[in-house]
Design a protein around this motif. Sequence first.
Motif, mmCIF file in Angstrom:
data_model
loop_
_atom_site.group_PDB
_atom_site.id
_atom_site.type_symbol
_atom_site.label_atom_id
_atom_site.label_comp_id
_atom_site.label_asym_id
_atom_site.label_seq_id
_atom_site.Cartn_x
_atom_site.Cartn_y
_atom_site.Cartn_z
ATOM 1 N N UNK A 15 0.823 -1.207 0.000
ATOM 2 C CA UNK A 15 0.000 0.000 0.000
ATOM 3 C C UNK A 15 0.857 1.256 0.000
ATOM 4 N N UNK A 16 1.929 1.245 0.782
ATOM 5 C CA UNK A 16 2.847 2.388 0.839
ATOM 6 C C UNK A 16 3.465 2.649 -0.537
ATOM 7 N N UNK A 17 3.933 1.587 -1.186
ATOM 8 C CA UNK A 17 4.529 1.727 -2.514
ATOM 9 C C UNK A 17 3.503 2.207 -3.532
ATOM 10 N N UNK A 18 2.335 1.608 -3.490
ATOM 11 C CA UNK A 18 1.268 1.951 -4.433
ATOM 12 C C UNK A 18 0.909 3.432 -4.336
ATOM 13 N N UNK A 19 0.658 3.900 -3.120
ATOM 14 C CA UNK A 19 0.271 5.295 -2.932
ATOM 15 C C UNK A 19 1.412 6.251 -3.272
ATOM 16 N N UNK A 20 2.628 5.901 -2.830
ATOM 17 C CA UNK A 20 3.768 6.778 -3.079
ATOM 18 C C UNK A 20 4.078 6.931 -4.555
#
Length: 226
Positions: A15-20
Amino acid sequence: MNRILIAEDEARIASFLDKGLRRHGFVTTVVEDGLSAHELALSGQFDLLVLDLGLPGRDGLTVLRMLREARVTLPVVILTARGGVADTVTGLESGADDYLAKPFAFEELLARIRLRLRPERAPEATVLTVGDLALDLRTRRARAGGRTVELSSREFALAEFLCRHPDQVLTREQLLSHVWGFDFDPGSNVVDVYIRYLRRKLGAARIETIRGTGYRLRPLGPEAGA
């Protein structure tokens, strides 16, 4: 617009990678297992693969080797908790274009992704300059007020992020997220501590405190940065 395939089975990191990456203009697709990662990587729909090694179904190293055996040239950045030298060497020799160990700083991952997506014809910016402050991205050294300044890796990452956003107010949360990575504590004072380190080395007037918000890097001449 570049399309990135993220193969990561830990939901929080995915989720962190996706949003970033979406915030920086990339189109992303997330998969949680090696079989899906391999299938989508073969589709030709993506420009780069961010690949965890510890995937269920088919581990990331096997996925990578199968892609290279199939002559798939898709750039692959391995992102894994396996940070030993032997693991890194194995990953690179198996065909990875880059290798980054967890925990990681998002800004470093972003820079590595951009490097792998940059067309060969594009000139590589190797020095960031704001006023009389210059950061050499190859040597990882800084010059301020005509003098060379040695920075730790974390100090350099923080200075680099500030230099990429000159005269812009950056919140502590932004700095934590981009420099310290996904596993940061919003209540930590680590940003303030490292800002003090940078002020001592680069000049106190160079980094302005925006009360209640964060910090701003000011472009200064040598007489003001001392």
